[in-house]
Motif scaffolding. Sequence first.
Motif, short mmCIF file in Angstrom:
data_model
loop_
_atom_site.label_atom_id
_atom_site.label_comp_id
_atom_site.label_asym_id
_atom_site.label_seq_id
_atom_site.Cartn_x
_atom_site.Cartn_y
_atom_site.Cartn_z
N ARG A 7 8.13 97.88 0.89
CA ARG A 7 6.81 98.20 1.44
C ARG A 7 5.96 96.95 1.64
O ARG A 7 4.99 96.98 2.40
CB ARG A 7 6.08 99.18 0.50
N LYS A 8 6.32 95.85 0.94
CA LYS A 8 5.55 94.62 1.01
C LYS A 8 6.46 93.46 1.39
O LYS A 8 7.67 93.48 1.17
CB LYS A 8 4.90 94.33 -0.35
N THR A 9 5.84 92.41 1.94
CA THR A 9 6.54 91.16 2.15
C THR A 9 6.31 90.28 0.92
O THR A 9 5.46 90.57 0.07
CB THR A 9 6.03 90.43 3.39
N ARG A 20 4.32 77.41 4.40
CA ARG A 20 4.17 78.62 3.60
C ARG A 20 3.43 79.70 4.39
O ARG A 20 3.89 80.13 5.43
CB ARG A 20 3.49 78.33 2.26
N CYS A 21 2.24 80.12 3.95
CA CYS A 21 1.59 81.29 4.54
C CYS A 21 0.40 80.93 5.42
O CYS A 21 0.43 81.06 6.64
CB CYS A 21 1.16 82.23 3.41
N TYR A 22 -0.65 80.42 4.82
CA TYR A 22 -1.94 80.33 5.52
C TYR A 22 -2.06 79.14 6.47
O TYR A 22 -2.97 79.09 7.29
CB TYR A 22 -3.08 80.34 4.50
N GLU A 23 -1.13 78.18 6.38
CA GLU A 23 -1.14 77.06 7.33
C GLU A 23 -0.32 77.35 8.58
O GLU A 23 -0.28 76.54 9.50
CB GLU A 23 -0.61 75.80 6.66
N ASP A 75 1.47 85.46 -2.55
CA ASP A 75 0.44 84.63 -1.91
C ASP A 75 -0.85 85.41 -1.62
O ASP A 75 -1.71 84.91 -0.90
CB ASP A 75 0.98 84.04 -0.60
N ARG A 76 -0.94 86.62 -2.15
CA ARG A 76 -2.12 87.45 -1.95
C ARG A 76 -2.45 87.64 -0.46
O ARG A 76 -3.60 87.65 -0.06
CB ARG A 76 -3.33 86.85 -2.67
N TYR A 77 -1.40 87.80 0.33
CA TYR A 77 -1.59 88.05 1.75
C TYR A 77 -1.99 89.52 1.92
O TYR A 77 -1.26 90.42 1.52
CB TYR A 77 -0.31 87.75 2.53
N HIS A 78 -3.14 89.74 2.49
CA HIS A 78 -3.66 91.11 2.62
C HIS A 78 -2.88 91.87 3.69
O HIS A 78 -2.60 91.35 4.76
CB HIS A 78 -5.14 91.08 2.98
N ASP A 101 8.57 82.26 9.50
CA ASP A 101 8.71 83.01 8.25
C ASP A 101 7.48 83.91 8.04
O ASP A 101 6.72 84.18 8.97
CB ASP A 101 8.92 82.03 7.09
N ASP A 102 7.28 84.35 6.82
CA ASP A 102 6.25 85.34 6.47
C ASP A 102 4.85 84.86 6.87
O ASP A 102 4.59 83.68 7.01
CB ASP A 102 6.30 85.57 4.96
N CYS A 103 3.96 85.84 7.02
CA CYS A 103 2.53 85.65 7.33
C CYS A 103 2.23 85.55 8.82
O CYS A 103 1.13 85.15 9.20
CB CYS A 103 1.92 84.46 6.59
N TRP A 104 3.16 85.93 9.66
CA TRP A 104 2.88 86.00 11.09
C TRP A 104 2.20 87.33 11.45
O TRP A 104 1.63 87.46 12.54
CB TRP A 104 4.18 85.88 11.89
N GLN A 105 2.18 88.30 10.52
CA GLN A 105 1.80 89.67 10.83
C GLN A 105 0.28 89.88 10.78
O GLN A 105 -0.43 89.28 9.97
CB GLN A 105 2.44 90.65 9.84
N ALA A 106 -0.20 90.76 11.63
CA ALA A 106 -1.53 91.33 11.43
C ALA A 106 -1.52 92.12 10.13
O ALA A 106 -0.46 92.52 9.63
CB ALA A 106 -1.91 92.23 12.60
#
Length: 382
Positions: free
Chosen positions: A106-108, A27-30, A114-117, A59-64
Motif C-alpha cells: 500500500r506504500k512506497t 533520494r526523494c525530495y531532490e 522519508d515521510r513522503y506524503h 526511482d521513488d518520489c515521482w508520484q503525486a
Amino acid sequence: MATTDRPAKAGLAVTPPMGWNSWNRFRCYELNEDVVVQTADAMVASGMRDAGYDYLVVDDCWQAHRRDGSGRLQSHPRRFASGMAALGEEIHARGLKFGMYLAPGRKTCAMIYDRYHGEALGSFGHEQEDLETLAGWGVDYLKYDWCRANRGGTGLSEGEAFRRMAEAIGRSDRPMVYSISEYGRTKPWTWAPEVAHLWRTTGDIAANWRSVMRIADRQHALAPFAGPGGWNDPDMLEVGNAGLSGIESRSHFMMWAMLAAPLMAGNDLRTMDEPTRQVLTNPGVLAISQDPLGRQGSRTARHRSFDVWHRDLADGTAVGILNRTNRAITARVAGGWLTTARGTRLARLGEGARNAWTGRPAPDGELTFSAHEMHLFRVRAA
C-alpha cells in the motif's frame, strides 16, 4: 540455469543491465524532471550511453500524493509538471530507455522511510492498471521494491507480490526489464529466475568500503543462479559518491563486473569528474561485465590479505585479486603466476594475461596493491 521463455522475459537482459538510477544521489525530495533530463544529457555527453548505459531509472518520489479520480497514478504536479509521458519522450529522444519505480504494497519505501506524503501509492490491488499506466508512458524498465508490502492488511508474501506484477507485465504488449527488490530475505535467487530479470540479494548499499565488502561477501555461492535473462543484483553502484576513495570506487566497479552484476550508476552525472567517468566507462572492465557467456564470478580462494576471484568468459577467464587490508601490499608476477611477496601462489595467469584496466600485458616482477585495491586480469583460453 533457471531461465524462462515467458513473454515478460523473452529476449531481455541477456547481459547484465546497465544504466543510472536516481536514488543513491537524489533520494526523494531532490528528484525532479530537470535533474532527470540533465542526467540524460550527461549520459550522452560523458560517453556513458555509448559505453552501454542505456537505462535511466526514475526511482521513488515521482508520484503525486494521490491517485486520480480513476485510480491511476499521476506524476508530482510541481517536480514533474510536464508529466511522465513527456519525460519518457525526452529520455527516448536521447537514445536511452526509460525506467520507473513502483512498490507492491500500500506504500512506497519513501512513504515509510522519508515521510513522503501520499495515499495508496503502492500497487496493491492496482497491479494491472499501474503496469498499463507505465506502459502508456513508454516505460522500458520497472523497479519493483518490497517496502514492507505485507503490512496494512495485504497478506502478501514476497513470491506472490512479485509474481502478480510479472503476470501483468506478461499481459502487456510493451517489453519491460523487471527488477525486483526484497533484499535477499527469501533467497530470491531460488525462485526469482522464473519471475524477473534481476533480483536484489542484500540490503541497501552505502557509500563506504565496509558496505561494499559486506555485500560482495554475500554473493559467494550465488553464481549458479545467474545467467542470460536473470541476474543476481547486489544493489546499485556507489562509484563517484562521497565516502569511497578513487581506488575503492575502481575496486567496487571491478568487483561488480566480476559478479556479472547489473551496473546502475548512482552518482551525479552532471558534475562527475574525469576519474569517475574513466572508471564507469573503462572498456576492459565493461567487456568482462558484459561477456556474452553470462557466467557470474566466484571467490575461489582467500590468502590472509588477499581474496582471489575467477569468472569464466567466452574466450577465457577473468582473475581478480583484492587487497582487503588497510595497507599497501606487494605481490609478484613470475612464471605465469601471481604470488605473494613470500612466494605463496595466489592465481595462475599463464602466458599472455592482460591487465583489464590498462589493456597492457601483465608485467613480470613486483606488483603493488594499495589499500582496498583490486587488480583485474583477462586470461585468454589456451
